[in-house]
Design a protein around this motif. Structure first.
Motif, PDB file in Angstrom:
ATOM      1  N   UNK A   1      57.618   1.419  30.140  1.00  0.00           N
ATOM      2  CA  UNK A   1      58.719   2.100  29.354  1.00  0.00           C
ATOM      3  C   UNK A   1      59.994   1.276  28.933  1.00  0.00           C
ATOM      4  N   UNK A   2      60.189  -0.154  29.507  1.00  0.00           N
ATOM      5  CA  UNK A   2      61.215  -0.821  29.186  1.00  0.00           C
ATOM      6  C   UNK A   2      60.684  -1.844  27.892  1.00  0.00           C
ATOM      7  N   UNK A   3      59.311  -1.868  27.456  1.00  0.00           N
ATOM      8  CA  UNK A   3      58.698  -2.756  26.554  1.00  0.00           C
ATOM      9  C   UNK A   3      59.562  -2.450  25.255  1.00  0.00           C
ATOM     10  N   UNK A   4      59.747  -3.717  24.720  1.00  0.00           N
ATOM     11  CA  UNK A   4      60.416  -4.049  23.270  1.00  0.00           C
ATOM     12  C   UNK A   4      61.941  -3.194  23.367  1.00  0.00           C
ATOM     13  N   UNK A   5      62.390  -3.291  24.563  1.00  0.00           N
ATOM     14  CA  UNK A   5      63.981  -2.716  24.762  1.00  0.00           C
ATOM     15  C   UNK A   5      65.025  -3.848  24.759  1.00  0.00           C
TER      16      UNK A   5
END
Length: 369
Positions: free
Chosen positions: A287-291
């Motif tokens: 869920x924190x990918x590319x955040x």
């Protein structure tokens, strides 16, 4: 891997929907109705849970004052139970619409609402720590909603299978199993009854609960939308994991409530559960990918404010485990040794009778000898 190579992306202006592997869709619009729906359902569910807890508390107090029938015969108490069921169902549904790393921290809404309700309806005293804690928790909640991952993945059975066999999740699962075995050995075999040990056991189970709950909720949501997911074995695997992890989580949580006061268990459980849910969302659902780094920092800062707010609200609350003041421990009576062995039960047929007195006298002579 043919499905991966055949990925197709739609125009970002046309809804910003990108088709990913195995038919999963990621909605990147932060104000997408699905994302907002998950937040609203979670907040409403946590408010209902706090209302239900206070209703049950009020029912307990009223039954104790009247010294009448047991609490489970009260209609008001059952209303609280029903409301709690509806609230938990709302939390379950919210995982199907929003990221797990956002839904779990929103549990602080229940603590805030419970503090407000207890002051307004149960006439509890407002403390300075309640005001400061509530302000911090509300600020943290705002930061969580603003800077959380604004992506909502359409959970399908194929996507869950793809995540399930990823090397980073398998490594995470192996580490979690090793930690759980070590903590269980310390708790059961070495008899280390520390609150951190028990709550870590609950948190490790909670991470599996969050993963499985989001998977089951997401697949049910997709089925309602028309894409049948019940035909895949992974759905039933996740359903079993959800039920088993929930059962053992409740078991250890109840043991913690027996050994420690609720004012200690509630804030520690909230912090550990939230941390485990965020880690599970990062590792399993990515869920924190590319955040952006700023979003990650502000999200973690919002979590920290929520943690501090919950601790301040729960700090120095009246102890729930209170001993009856009319009860005098028998081993505290001066001039009498081992009197706990000779006190007859009030519910026995011999209570207050000559047989009970003879039993006490014989035990006293044995002690003197």
């Amino acid at each position: 891997m043919e499905n991966v190579s055949n990925l197709s992306s739609e125009d970002a202006a046309g809804g910003m929907v990108i088709s990913q592997a195995f038919g999963a869709e990621v909605l990147t619009n932060p104000f997408h109705e699905t994302y907002l729906l998950g937040i609203i359902i979670s907040i409403c569910g946590n408010v209902l849970i706090s209302i239900s807890l206070n209703i049950q508390k009020y029912a307990h107090v009223r039954q104790a004052q009247r010294r009448s029938k047991p609490y489970y015969t009260s209609v008001l108490w059952w209303c609280g139970v029903v409301l709690m069921g509806v609230g938990e169902l709302g939390n379950f549904a919210a995982y199907g619409f929003a990221p797990a790393s956002l839904i779990a921290p929103l549990g602080c809404v229940s603590v805030i609402a419970s503090a407000i309700i207890s002051v307004v309806f149960l006439k509890e005293t407002v403390r300075a720590s309640d005001i400061v804690g509530g302000t911090l928790a509300i600020t943290g909640t705002y930061l969580l909603v603003t800077f959380a991952p604004h992506t909502s993945t359409h959970i399908t059975a194929h996507l869950i299978q793809y995540y399930y066999v990823s090397w980073y999740f398998l490594l995470y699962l192996l580490i979690e199993i090793i930690l759980f075995c070590i903590l269980l050995y310390l708790y059961k075999r070495r008899n280390v009854k520390h609150i951190v040990i028990v709550m870590l056991l609950v948190a490790l189970l909670a991470s599996l609960t969050v993963i499985s709950v989001k998977a089951v909720s997401g697949m049910i949501t997709e089925t309602i939308k028309g894409q049948l997911q019940f035909i895949y074995p992974i759905f039933y695997v996740m359903l079993v994991v959800m039920i088993v992890s929930c059962a053992f989580q409740i078991k250890f949580l109840n043991e913690a409530m027996k050994m420690f006061d609720a004012t200690e268990v509630v804030p520690i459980n909230f912090v550990f559960f939230t941390a485990s849910a965020i880690i599970a969302g990062i590792i399993f659902y990515q869920e924190f990918e590319d955040l952006a780094l700023l979003n990650i920092f502000m999200f973690l800062f919002g979590c920290l404010l929520s943690f501090l707010g919950v601790f301040l609200i729960a700090r120095n609350r009246p102890k729930i485990k209170q001993q009856d003041r009319n009860f005098i421990p028998m081993d505290k009576i001066p001039g009498r040794r081992h009197t706990d062995k000779v006190q007859p039960e009030a519910t026995t047929m011999t209570y207050g009778s000559l047989a009970a007195k003879l039993m006490c006298n014989r035990a006293g002579q044995a002690d003197d000898s």
